[in-house]
Design an enzyme around this catalytic site. Sequence first.
Site, short mmCIF file in Angstrom:
data_model
loop_
_atom_site.label_atom_id
_atom_site.label_comp_id
_atom_site.label_asym_id
_atom_site.label_seq_id
_atom_site.Cartn_x
_atom_site.Cartn_y
_atom_site.Cartn_z
N ARG A 274 -4.80 -10.68 24.33
CA ARG A 274 -5.94 -11.55 24.05
C ARG A 274 -5.57 -13.04 24.14
NH1 ARG A 274 -7.11 -7.37 24.86
NH2 ARG A 274 -8.42 -5.90 23.74
N SER B 186 -15.61 -7.92 18.48
CA SER B 186 -14.56 -7.77 17.47
C SER B 186 -14.22 -9.15 16.90
CB SER B 186 -13.32 -7.14 18.09
OG SER B 186 -13.60 -5.84 18.55
N GLU C 279 -10.96 -13.76 16.53
CA GLU C 279 -10.94 -13.70 17.99
C GLU C 279 -11.91 -14.69 18.62
OE1 GLU C 279 -11.65 -10.34 21.47
OE2 GLU C 279 -10.61 -9.80 19.64
#
Length: 378
Positions: free
Chosen positions: A167, A255, A366
Amino acid sequence: MTADVRTAVLADLTTLRLGGPVSRYVETDSADALVEVVRAADAAGEPLLVLGGGSNLVVADDGFPGVVVRDVRSGVEVEAADSCGGASIRVPAGQDWDALVARTVDEGWVGVEALSGIPGSTGAAPVQNIGAYGQEVSGVISTVRVWDRERLRVRTLPLVDLQFGYRTSLLKRSLVDPGSPWGPTPRYVVLEVGMQLRSGDLSAPVVYPELARRLGVAIGERAPLRAVREAVLALRRGKGMVLDAVDPDTWSAGSFFTNPVLAEGQATTLPDGAPRFGVRTSRPERSTGPSLGAVDPGLVKTSAAWLIEHAGFGKGFGLPGAVSLSTKHSLALTNRGEGSTAELVALARTIRDGVRDTFGITLEPEPVLVGVSLDDAA
């Protein structure tokens, strides 16, 4: 080359349906126009937010005191495509991501089928190296063409320079590294993404157990491309991770926390039953297929969703109310329709602190936070 200027409220431009007004909203239909808006804002010292699909943003209720620019280009330029060499394509940053995945499945191009249903634009995909169900976009990216806000020029960054990891990427690090002068838009504004995909009727090897069970195949086996896309979409819908205008469980930023990556020693403190996954190296082994690199024996990834649930925050936590955890997935924070960003951030802070107090692990958000922070005590 055109730039359409108008007024806007970020609640209308984000999947959370949250965020206040902006000083100036601009839509551009060419790379040159996008660069010009960015260049002018930076030269004037004006705050800048480059917006994709709005699916990875949490914006303050006060809005954004600067220019918000959105690339509205779409399409796919096929540079080469054959059964032996696969397909080499170039995609403008504004192209809808899931529509691109659908096109690859229709064309028999292998490498992103498990990334079906992820909302947002193609330009955002390499920034956080989007991934799901055993695939990451870094496995197919060959180049990313950017506007470098520091050097004031267009650059083409090859795979070897993009520093992909879980990520993250060079692009994202320019935003989040300590001391970075950039924000909420990274130093590198994505203009175009180059991809190299293999040709075939079957998917990449299925490595994610949940997906393998859904498809009825063994780990490491392949499945028809379309079957993989349909299975992934079904799994995501069951978790409220496919946008639905009538389902508040999908009014989220996906998320909210990344899965923690722990040093092997720290991972030994995880309780019995906590998931443990291998962590792959930051550099893919090749760019011509969905490779995720080799497993790093010194790192362990665990599940943020598992930690959240076992810290006492189950699905729907916060209900009844304006914001809550999704009733379908404990990793999604949702706006039930009457919420505010302040309430959502307060909920995220409560969950983060609860997990830290229970397990000694601090979850990291995130989405990009604009005008708000989980570290603020307000």
